[in-house]
Motif scaffolding. Structure first.
Motif, PDB file in Angstrom:
ATOM      1  N   GLY A 137       0.739  -1.376   0.066  1.00  0.00           N
ATOM      2  CA  GLY A 137       0.255   0.031  -0.058  1.00  0.00           C
ATOM      3  C   GLY A 137       0.732   1.457  -0.189  1.00  0.00           C
ATOM      4  O   GLY A 137       0.144   2.307  -0.313  1.00  0.00           O
ATOM      5  N   GLU A 138       2.029   1.388   0.091  1.00  0.00           N
ATOM      6  CA  GLU A 138       2.958   2.628   0.048  1.00  0.00           C
ATOM      7  C   GLU A 138       3.287   2.958  -1.217  1.00  0.00           C
ATOM      8  O   GLU A 138       3.014   2.148  -2.111  1.00  0.00           O
ATOM      9  CB  GLU A 138       4.469   1.986   0.417  1.00  0.00           C
ATOM     10  N   PHE A 139       3.463   4.271  -1.178  1.00  0.00           N
ATOM     11  CA  PHE A 139       3.673   4.899  -2.597  1.00  0.00           C
ATOM     12  C   PHE A 139       5.301   4.898  -2.915  1.00  0.00           C
ATOM     13  O   PHE A 139       5.983   5.512  -2.229  1.00  0.00           O
ATOM     14  CB  PHE A 139       2.976   6.266  -2.747  1.00  0.00           C
ATOM     15  N   GLY A 140       5.563   4.295  -4.032  1.00  0.00           N
ATOM     16  CA  GLY A 140       6.862   4.453  -4.806  1.00  0.00           C
ATOM     17  C   GLY A 140       7.108   5.494  -5.952  1.00  0.00           C
ATOM     18  O   GLY A 140       6.014   5.358  -6.642  1.00  0.00           O
ATOM     19  N   PHE A 141       8.132   6.041  -6.076  1.00  0.00           N
ATOM     20  CA  PHE A 141       8.215   7.235  -7.161  1.00  0.00           C
ATOM     21  C   PHE A 141       9.477   7.244  -7.437  1.00  0.00           C
ATOM     22  O   PHE A 141      10.501   7.123  -6.832  1.00  0.00           O
ATOM     23  CB  PHE A 141       7.345   8.221  -6.803  1.00  0.00           C
ATOM     24  N   THR A 142       9.842   7.680  -8.787  1.00  0.00           N
ATOM     25  CA  THR A 142      10.937   8.222  -9.094  1.00  0.00           C
ATOM     26  C   THR A 142      10.502   9.519 -10.017  1.00  0.00           C
ATOM     27  O   THR A 142       9.305   9.656 -10.510  1.00  0.00           O
ATOM     28  CB  THR A 142      11.717   7.273 -10.111  1.00  0.00           C
ATOM     29  N   LEU A 143      11.389  10.525  -9.716  1.00  0.00           N
ATOM     30  CA  LEU A 143      10.999  12.066 -10.182  1.00  0.00           C
ATOM     31  C   LEU A 143      11.496  12.026 -11.902  1.00  0.00           C
ATOM     32  O   LEU A 143      12.446  11.320 -12.133  1.00  0.00           O
ATOM     33  CB  LEU A 143      11.704  13.015  -9.305  1.00  0.00           C
ATOM     34  N   MET A 144      11.134  13.079 -12.401  1.00  0.00           N
ATOM     35  CA  MET A 144      11.583  13.325 -13.755  1.00  0.00           C
ATOM     36  C   MET A 144      12.840  13.862 -13.500  1.00  0.00           C
ATOM     37  O   MET A 144      13.245  14.584 -12.491  1.00  0.00           O
ATOM     38  CB  MET A 144      10.595  14.377 -14.434  1.00  0.00           C
ATOM     39  N   PRO A 145      13.586  14.059 -14.668  1.00  0.00           N
ATOM     40  CA  PRO A 145      15.008  14.522 -14.498  1.00  0.00           C
ATOM     41  C   PRO A 145      15.211  15.897 -13.891  1.00  0.00           C
ATOM     42  O   PRO A 145      15.864  16.447 -13.186  1.00  0.00           O
ATOM     43  CB  PRO A 145      15.596  14.451 -15.853  1.00  0.00           C
ATOM     44  N   HIS A 146      14.225  16.670 -14.312  1.00  0.00           N
ATOM     45  CA  HIS A 146      14.150  18.271 -14.096  1.00  0.00           C
ATOM     46  C   HIS A 146      13.763  18.498 -12.498  1.00  0.00           C
ATOM     47  O   HIS A 146      14.139  19.522 -12.005  1.00  0.00           O
ATOM     48  CB  HIS A 146      13.195  18.908 -14.970  1.00  0.00           C
ATOM     49  N   ALA A 147      13.215  17.465 -11.967  1.00  0.00           N
ATOM     50  CA  ALA A 147      12.852  17.689 -10.805  1.00  0.00           C
ATOM     51  C   ALA A 147      13.621  16.869  -9.623  1.00  0.00           C
ATOM     52  O   ALA A 147      13.243  16.922  -8.494  1.00  0.00           O
ATOM     53  CB  ALA A 147      11.192  16.997 -10.567  1.00  0.00           C
TER      54      ALA A 147
END
Length: 195
Positions: A137-147
């Protein structure tokens, strides 16, 4: 005595199936009604065993614990069983855009997703390259290069561009842990029993 064992095993299996179908929010993310249902389900399942006397109750409890240990062992050794029993990560954001069909499958509102973004320190949906709801249920992410914040790899590139005489080893790698979620296959060398 064997009846208690088989009933406990059946109740543990049914309880796991019901919880698996119930969704993928961790206890910390559950609403009060959801937590109440989980506690009630435990009381109902446990009540079936506990009315049988102390010896049979101990056998029933041991069966539940044995079932948990067995499912953990099975999911550790078979990737397909892990997906069936525990589930798998589901992408909900791709290249800054919501994957609405996946949100519907998860019964996750945009407001709930935005809350998770805020808790992760993300202020714009467009800044997320890949966002997933993990099996817990946890949120995983990777950001866009600019962010993305400046990393050692970024610093190495800057130093190499501005100081070519320096010997700086390249530490970048294109594959990451989100590649598996998006493609459905492991990209790194993981022993089969640990998928």
């Amino acid at each position: 005595m064997w009846t208690i064992f088989w009933q406990s095993l059946l109740l543990a299996s049914v309880g796991t199936l019901i919880l698996r179908l119930g969704g993928r929010k961790s206890i910390s993310q559950m609403t009060t009604p959801q937590l109440t249902i989980i506690i009630s389900l435990g009381a109902i399942l446990g009540g079936e065993v506990s009315a049988q006397g102390i010896g049979k109750t101990i056998l029933g409890a041991a069966t539940f614990v044995g079932f948990l240990v067995m499912t953990e062992w099975i999911t550790l050794h078979w990737n397909r069983a892990e997906k069936v029993i525990k589930g798998e990560a589901v992408p909900v954001i791709s290249e800054g855009k919501l994957l609405v069909d996946n949100l519907k499958k998860l019964r996750l509102s945009v407001d709930d997703l935005e809350k998770r973004l805020r808790m992760a320190g993300i202020s714009k949906l467009e800044d997320v390259q890949v966002g997933t709801i993990e099996d817990n249920g946890e949120f995983g992410f990777t950001l866009m290069p600019h962010a993305r914040p400046l990393t050692m790899g970024d610093l190495e590139k800057i130093l190499k561009a501005n100081f070519p005489q320096m010997n700086i080893p390249d530490s970048t790698n294109q594959d990451n842990i989100f590649t598996e979620v998006m493609t459905g296959s492991h990209t790194n060398k993981v022993p089969n029993q640990l998928h």
